[in-house]
Design an enzyme around this catalytic site. Sequence first.
Site, PDB file in Angstrom:
ATOM      1  N   SER A  99       0.871  -1.175   0.000  1.00 35.74           N
ATOM      2  CA  SER A  99       0.000   0.000   0.000  1.00 35.74           C
ATOM      3  C   SER A  99       0.909   1.226   0.000  1.00 35.74           C
ATOM      4  O   SER A  99       0.949   1.996   0.943  1.00 35.74           O
ATOM      5  CB  SER A  99      -0.927  -0.010   1.214  1.00 35.74           C
ATOM      6  OG  SER A  99      -0.206   0.080   2.418  1.00 35.74           O
TER       7      SER A  99
ATOM      8  N   HIS B 256      -3.042  -6.144   2.376  1.00 32.80           N
ATOM      9  CA  HIS B 256      -2.159  -7.194   2.902  1.00 32.80           C
ATOM     10  C   HIS B 256      -2.857  -8.537   3.052  1.00 32.80           C
ATOM     11  O   HIS B 256      -2.239  -9.526   3.407  1.00 32.80           O
ATOM     12  CB  HIS B 256      -1.581  -6.775   4.268  1.00 32.80           C
ATOM     13  CG  HIS B 256      -0.702  -5.572   4.168  1.00 32.80           C
ATOM     14  ND1 HIS B 256      -0.266  -4.883   5.273  1.00 32.80           N
ATOM     15  CD2 HIS B 256      -0.183  -4.934   3.102  1.00 32.80           C
ATOM     16  CE1 HIS B 256       0.484  -3.867   4.883  1.00 32.80           C
ATOM     17  NE2 HIS B 256       0.539  -3.873   3.571  1.00 32.80           N
TER      18      HIS B 256
ATOM     19  N   GLU C 207      -4.555  -2.749   9.153  1.00 30.99           N
ATOM     20  CA  GLU C 207      -3.816  -3.279  10.308  1.00 30.99           C
ATOM     21  C   GLU C 207      -4.530  -3.032  11.626  1.00 30.99           C
ATOM     22  O   GLU C 207      -4.941  -1.903  11.916  1.00 30.99           O
ATOM     23  CB  GLU C 207      -2.424  -2.619  10.368  1.00 30.99           C
ATOM     24  CG  GLU C 207      -1.629  -2.858   9.108  1.00 30.99           C
ATOM     25  CD  GLU C 207      -0.314  -2.101   9.066  1.00 30.99           C
ATOM     26  OE1 GLU C 207       0.190  -1.695  10.139  1.00 30.99           O
ATOM     27  OE2 GLU C 207       0.195  -1.906   7.952  1.00 30.99           O
TER      28      GLU C 207
ATOM     29  N   GLU D  21       1.871  -9.461   6.816  1.00 36.81           N
ATOM     30  CA  GLU D  21       2.669  -9.048   7.970  1.00 36.81           C
ATOM     31  C   GLU D  21       2.518 -10.017   9.144  1.00 36.81           C
ATOM     32  O   GLU D  21       2.814  -9.679  10.293  1.00 36.81           O
ATOM     33  CB  GLU D  21       2.307  -7.608   8.370  1.00 36.81           C
ATOM     34  CG  GLU D  21       2.646  -6.628   7.254  1.00 36.81           C
ATOM     35  CD  GLU D  21       2.479  -5.168   7.649  1.00 36.81           C
ATOM     36  OE1 GLU D  21       1.927  -4.880   8.727  1.00 36.81           O
ATOM     37  OE2 GLU D  21       2.921  -4.319   6.858  1.00 36.81           O
TER      38      GLU D  21
ATOM     39  N   ASP E 152      -4.114   0.856  11.691  1.00 37.72           N
ATOM     40  CA  ASP E 152      -3.662   1.508  10.464  1.00 37.72           C
ATOM     41  C   ASP E 152      -4.654   1.141   9.365  1.00 37.72           C
ATOM     42  O   ASP E 152      -4.501   0.129   8.695  1.00 37.72           O
ATOM     43  CB  ASP E 152      -2.245   1.060  10.063  1.00 37.72           C
ATOM     44  CG  ASP E 152      -1.817   1.693   8.742  1.00 37.72           C
ATOM     45  OD1 ASP E 152      -2.538   2.598   8.252  1.00 37.72           O
ATOM     46  OD2 ASP E 152      -0.773   1.294   8.184  1.00 37.72           O
TER      47      ASP E 152
ATOM     48  N   GLU F 136      -3.240   5.361  12.354  1.00 40.11           N
ATOM     49  CA  GLU F 136      -2.330   5.762  11.268  1.00 40.11           C
ATOM     50  C   GLU F 136      -3.118   5.876   9.966  1.00 40.11           C
ATOM     51  O   GLU F 136      -3.997   5.042   9.706  1.00 40.11           O
ATOM     52  CB  GLU F 136      -1.254   4.670  11.158  1.00 40.11           C
ATOM     53  CG  GLU F 136      -0.252   4.852  10.037  1.00 40.11           C
ATOM     54  CD  GLU F 136       0.699   3.656   9.974  1.00 40.11           C
ATOM     55  OE1 GLU F 136       0.974   3.035  11.030  1.00 40.11           O
ATOM     56  OE2 GLU F 136       1.159   3.332   8.872  1.00 40.11           O
TER      57      GLU F 136
ATOM     58  N   ASP G 202       1.458   8.227   7.448  1.00 40.80           N
ATOM     59  CA  ASP G 202       2.363   7.311   6.731  1.00 40.80           C
ATOM     60  C   ASP G 202       2.377   7.725   5.259  1.00 40.80           C
ATOM     61  O   ASP G 202       3.257   8.476   4.832  1.00 40.80           O
ATOM     62  CB  ASP G 202       1.875   5.868   6.948  1.00 40.80           C
ATOM     63  CG  ASP G 202       2.576   4.856   6.057  1.00 40.80           C
ATOM     64  OD1 ASP G 202       3.608   5.191   5.458  1.00 40.80           O
ATOM     65  OD2 ASP G 202       2.096   3.701   5.951  1.00 40.80           O
TER      66      ASP G 202
ATOM     67  N   LYS H 186       9.736   5.219   7.434  1.00 39.81           N
ATOM     68  CA  LYS H 186      10.115   4.081   6.601  1.00 39.81           C
ATOM     69  C   LYS H 186      11.269   4.550   5.721  1.00 39.81           C
ATOM     70  O   LYS H 186      11.050   5.337   4.786  1.00 39.81           O
ATOM     71  CB  LYS H 186       8.946   3.674   5.702  1.00 39.81           C
ATOM     72  CG  LYS H 186       7.762   3.017   6.421  1.00 39.81           C
ATOM     73  CD  LYS H 186       6.582   2.926   5.444  1.00 39.81           C
ATOM     74  CE  LYS H 186       5.490   1.999   5.940  1.00 39.81           C
ATOM     75  NZ  LYS H 186       4.272   2.120   5.082  1.00 39.81           N
TER      76      LYS H 186
ATOM     77  N   HIS I 263       8.551  -1.233   9.485  1.00 38.43           N
ATOM     78  CA  HIS I 263       8.885  -2.186   8.414  1.00 38.43           C
ATOM     79  C   HIS I 263       8.011  -1.895   7.190  1.00 38.43           C
ATOM     80  O   HIS I 263       7.217  -0.957   7.206  1.00 38.43           O
ATOM     81  CB  HIS I 263       8.621  -3.614   8.914  1.00 38.43           C
ATOM     82  CG  HIS I 263       7.162  -3.896   9.176  1.00 38.43           C
ATOM     83  ND1 HIS I 263       6.617  -5.148   9.212  1.00 38.43           N
ATOM     84  CD2 HIS I 263       6.114  -3.048   9.410  1.00 38.43           C
ATOM     85  CE1 HIS I 263       5.315  -5.076   9.450  1.00 38.43           C
ATOM     86  NE2 HIS I 263       4.984  -3.820   9.583  1.00 38.43           N
TER      87      HIS I 263
ATOM     88  N   LYS J 211       6.803  -0.503  14.637  1.00 37.48           N
ATOM     89  CA  LYS J 211       5.815  -1.500  14.201  1.00 37.48           C
ATOM     90  C   LYS J 211       6.503  -2.384  13.176  1.00 37.48           C
ATOM     91  O   LYS J 211       7.081  -1.912  12.207  1.00 37.48           O
ATOM     92  CB  LYS J 211       4.524  -0.869  13.700  1.00 37.48           C
ATOM     93  CG  LYS J 211       4.562  -0.070  12.433  1.00 37.48           C
ATOM     94  CD  LYS J 211       3.139   0.113  11.885  1.00 37.48           C
ATOM     95  CE  LYS J 211       3.164   0.393  10.401  1.00 37.48           C
ATOM     96  NZ  LYS J 211       1.825   0.423   9.803  1.00 37.48           N
TER      97      LYS J 211
HETATM   98  P1  PGA Z   1       3.132  -1.245   3.096  1.00 37.45           P
HETATM   99  O1  PGA Z   1       2.211  -1.137   4.369  1.00 37.45           O
HETATM  100  O2  PGA Z   1       4.489  -1.641   3.507  1.00 37.45           O
HETATM  101  O3  PGA Z   1       2.430  -2.288   2.271  1.00 37.45           O
HETATM  102  O4  PGA Z   1       3.099   0.112   2.432  1.00 37.45           O
HETATM  103  C1  PGA Z   1       2.652  -0.766   5.626  1.00 37.45           C
HETATM  104  C2  PGA Z   1       1.887   0.413   6.149  1.00 37.45           C
HETATM  105  O5  PGA Z   1       0.953   0.917   5.487  1.00 37.45           O
HETATM  106  O6  PGA Z   1       2.193   0.894   7.214  1.00 37.45           O
HETATM  107 ZN    ZN Z   2       0.572   2.579   7.051  1.00 40.66          ZN
END
Ligand code: PGA
Ligand code: ZN
Length: 436
Positions: free
Chosen positions: A42, A155, A164, A205, A242, A285, A312, A337, A365, A388
């Site tokens: 995503s 996911h 999430e 995940e 999230d 998030e 994010d 990230k 991650h 996370k």
């Molecule tokens: P992604 O998702 O690594 O698939 O972008 C993680 C997140 O949205 O936090």
């Molecule tokens: Zn996110």
Amino acid sequence: MVMIEDITATEILDSRGNPTIEVTVMLNSGATGRASVPSGASTGAYEACELRDNDAKRYGGKGVLKAVGNVNDIIRKKLIGFPATEQLLIDNELINLDGTKDKSYLGANAILGVSIATAKAAANSLKLPLFKYLGGISGCTIPTPMMNIMNGGKHALGGVDFQEFMIVPGGANSFNDSLRWGSEVYQALKSLLHKKGLATTVGDEGGFAPSLKSHKEVIELILQAIDLAGFKAGTDIALALDPASTEFYIDDKYRLECENLSLTSDQMIEYYEKLVAKYPIISIEDGLSEDDWSGWERLTKQLGSKIQLVGDDLFVTNVERINRGITTKVANAVLIKPNQIGSLSETMNAINLSHCNGYKTVVSHRSGETDDSTIADLAVAINNGQIKTGAPCRQERNSKYNQLLRIEKDLMIQAKFMGFGNFAAYQANRLITAKA
Ligand code: PGA
Ligand code: ZN
């Protein structure tokens, strides 16, 4: 001075079975550093460019031989002879060599691989663990884990719309206990799902992804699992979400297919307010989409004094976007990230800018991961107190948790674990209130 003697890259596979890049940096001291780069599903529209080959004959177009070639040729030629401990110099050289705003010439994956492998080689050369090299004597806070134990969205296709559902075992006194609590809840959840005849297969995940009809149903199951494992929701273990809402924001509406709802920004905010009023949620998030800045302003006004609101896809670890958030009073935390921005120094800049302006950070991650555990060291180095990295399941997730266990053990009495204390004071108050 330790100099870069050689750099090589290869194409390896990530946890989803897609190719990614692994880089090894060799120094004249004999030390080496190796790093591999994760990949999102995503992904935010404003992330730096993950260079893929688009050659349909290899890996469905997802090969990374171009990025590998850029490291082995252009970057290698440029960086040989550079002092490995001058991280900023090296990252700036990489950024200039690339020359584009989104790192699309060399690839953010190529650049980040070199950037992190260089830091690891320098740390090894100095015989320092990575967290010490990055954080010096101040880096000693082991982050509170935010464990994604129920997966949906991109996911876990066929699951609920929110991506999430995390548990935050912040009532523990050490990382070691916190991880154990999380794992015990995860195992309790597994047996609960099994008993109810629901699937216990896991998403990208490591969280479970049964087919359920509403987000509340998912939350209720998690609360039951917390209870089943012998913990108290809201005091021992809190919840975090999230939704990754950019993924279901279509034509200016938030479309929750599993609940058959199509909501405006204001209705989506109301939806969150109700969840926050009912459940011990301490962090949300990407509650709203990456382009819904005015919605975010209202969301922050409504909920920002009660819970953590993390950007994010909204911020993509990018100082320009974080600055926009700061000036417009949007969100109160930033997801970090490294591959969203593409170098270690820029990641550090994003962290510093956030912290200097009172924003919390969460080191994260990606859904496509490798066994590289750099983010664990990074979180300790910057003392941000929140990470996370998925469910306590699947080795690409546990490699980060296990590295934190090692660091906590190595730091002994110097290790700090602040549990919920790493979340803003108002959240701690909220939890204390829940305790009374
Ligand atoms: P992604 O998702 O690594 O698939 O972008 C993680 C997140 O949205 O936090
Ligand atoms: Zn996110």
